[in-house]
Design a protein around this motif. Structure first.
Motif, PDB file in Angstrom:
ATOM      1  N   ARG A 283     -11.730  13.692   3.655  1.00  0.00           N
ATOM      2  CA  ARG A 283     -12.050  12.309   4.412  1.00  0.00           C
ATOM      3  C   ARG A 283     -13.028  11.828   3.513  1.00  0.00           C
ATOM      4  O   ARG A 283     -14.041  12.261   3.291  1.00  0.00           O
TER       5      ARG A 283
ATOM      6  N   THR B  22     -14.682   7.488   2.467  1.00  0.00           N
ATOM      7  CA  THR B  22     -14.863   6.172   2.435  1.00  0.00           C
ATOM      8  C   THR B  22     -14.331   5.530   1.213  1.00  0.00           C
ATOM      9  O   THR B  22     -15.174   5.651   0.275  1.00  0.00           O
TER      10      THR B  22
ATOM     11  N   LYS C  24     -13.378   1.538   3.680  1.00  0.00           N
ATOM     12  CA  LYS C  24     -12.256   1.953   4.576  1.00  0.00           C
ATOM     13  C   LYS C  24     -12.186   3.447   4.743  1.00  0.00           C
ATOM     14  O   LYS C  24     -12.150   4.136   3.578  1.00  0.00           O
ATOM     15  N   ARG C  25     -12.311   4.008   5.915  1.00  0.00           N
ATOM     16  CA  ARG C  25     -12.501   5.516   6.070  1.00  0.00           C
ATOM     17  C   ARG C  25     -11.005   5.906   5.836  1.00  0.00           C
ATOM     18  O   ARG C  25      -9.927   5.406   6.575  1.00  0.00           O
TER      19      ARG C  25
ATOM     20  N   GLU D 181      -7.812   9.387   4.940  1.00  0.00           N
ATOM     21  CA  GLU D 181      -7.711  10.726   4.682  1.00  0.00           C
ATOM     22  C   GLU D 181      -6.783  10.880   3.574  1.00  0.00           C
ATOM     23  O   GLU D 181      -5.645  10.223   3.504  1.00  0.00           O
TER      24      GLU D 181
END
Length: 432
Positions: free
Chosen positions: A61, A63, A67-68, A70
């Motif tokens: 995970r 950023t 924007k976060r 995965e």
């Protein structure tokens, strides 16, 4: 003597703390782990996701540009703990420098379309299918409903909204089919994720995803029979159908004359037909019963087939514009438009006399069965015409005849009932 500054000392201390926080070890990962997320220590965002089916894969995970996100790092144990950490650290470094670790991955993976992923997945899955029919059903369902929407899309770009575009048109009318379709799309995209071709959650997942956007299958599934055409409406319906243009209308006419299932008609190829003998032989792998089925053809059914155009390179009798199979939706759309035309004229249309719902293609088989009963034809013969199993397993083992010639006379009587009041030439017009 070498001395650390206060800042350097704090930095080293924090690194030591992060190293101490690492909770995942090779020994720990060797255990049977309950479904869930197992985080590695430090600030690289690495964790192991364990699915309910026991499958495990690495996820990071991050950023990226605010924007976060995965990122999938591969499945365990194919990707070991040390390798997953190394990949995660490299991604973290690229992110810290303002880059996007997904960019290169997207460029290399975007070429994998859903259609290609489907082919690759099914190639690996073939050994698990019980028979050829099951294998064909998997591919046919995906090809019919998913490929027109998702086929050319990169698997990495498929989102929940795209899955809804596939499922919503058939969710209430063909709930069982739609449910199986969702599961099959989920399997294809699940394979694509584990294989490293996409990241993030599976957009075809039901729990916590589509379950919030679609009615529960049990609440909308049709608990009764498919709406059938009333016997009193048959001649009027046939005459209206004969005025419809297009290959789907001709396929619907042929399905009505033979009392065959839509899928059997749509998958029909010229090699199955003997026009001289007025016979259509459907191979076992295309039949719901798993047994070969012989269908006697009336002279009108043969005339319809002879009037059809043929497409070079396509084996299908009733082919789609690009040469493949017609979709089930295309044939259903013919009856739906016929109903809409009736309603626009202020008429009730073609309604099932029992549930008052508009008749559908599969319901024509029920109409045929009602007609056969009303006319006094033997039950076994009518059931054989519908390709239903008749009698016990022992009886079927000793029965040698499929009553072909007797069924031929019955289907001729059914054709006469269908076309009563329609011009004889209507069967072979409007093929273009």
């Amino acid at each position: 003597m070498f001395y650390l500054t206060a800042g350097e000392f704090l930095g080293e201390a924090r690194m030591a703390e992060r190293r101490a926080e690492k909770v995942l070890t090779a020994a720990f990962l060797a255990n049977d782990l309950a479904p869930g997320k197992y985080h590695d220590g430090g600030n690289i965002g690495l964790f192991l996701r364990v699915e309910a089916n026991g499958k495990r894969f690495w996820v990071q995970r991050l950023t990226i540009k605010g924007k976060r996100t995965e990122i999938g790092l591969g499945s365990f144990p194919l990707v070991k703990l040390a390798d997953a950490r190394a990949r995660a650290v490299e991604n973290k470094r690229i992110t810290a420098l303002g880059g996007d670790p997904l960019e290169a991955k997207r460029k290399s993976k975007d070429a994998l379309t859903f259609s290609k992923a489907m082919d690759l997945y099914l190639a690996k899955k073939e050994a698990e299918f019980r028979n050829e029919k099951h294998k064909a059903q998997w591919r046919s369902t995906l090809q019919t409903y998913a490929v027109p929407v998702l086929g050319k899309m990169a698997v990495a770009a498929i989102e929940t909204k795209h899955i809804l575009k596939v499922l919503e048109p058939i969710w209430t009318d063909k709930t069982v089919t739609a449910t199986r379709l969702r599961q099959r799309i989920e399997s294809v995209l699940g394979w694509a994720t584990v294989a490293g071709h996409r990241t993030g959650d599976n957009p075809a997942r039901w729990g916590g995803n589509l379950a919030e956007l679609l009615p529960k299958p049990g609440k909308v599934a049709d608990k009764g029979n498919h709406p059938a055409l009333a016997l009193a409406d048959v001649a009027r319906w046939w005459k209206a159908l004969a005025q419809r243009e297009g290959m789907a209308a001709r396929a619907l006419q042929f399905a009505a004359m033979t009392a065959a299932r839509s899928g059997e008609v749509r998958g029909m190829v010229w090699d199955e037909v003997d026009l001289a003998a007025k016979l259509w032989v459907i191979p076992a792998e295309r039949m719901k019963s798993g047994k070969e089925h012989r269908v006697p053809l009336t002279k009108e059914a043969v005339a319809l087939l002879e009037a059809l155009p043929r497409m070079d390179g396509s084996p299908y009798v009733f082919f789609a514009p690009k040469g493949g199979q017609l979709s089930d939706m295309t044939i259903s759309a013919v009856m739906r438009r016929m109903q809409e035309s009736e309603e626009a004229a202020g008429n009730p249309g073609y309604l099932d006399p029992r549930n008052k719902r508009p008749a559908v293609p599969h319901g024509l088989r029920s109409t045929f069965r009602d007609w056969a009963a009303e006319k006094g034809f033997e039950r076994d013969m009518a059931e054989m015409a519908l390709a239903h199993n008749v009698g016990s397993a022992v009886e079927r083992a000793y029965r040698r005849s499929d009553m072909l010639e007797r069924r031929r006379a019955m289907m001729e009587a059914w054709r006469t009932f269908l076309t009563d009041g329609a011009a004889p030439q209507s069967i072979v017009t409007f093929i273009r």
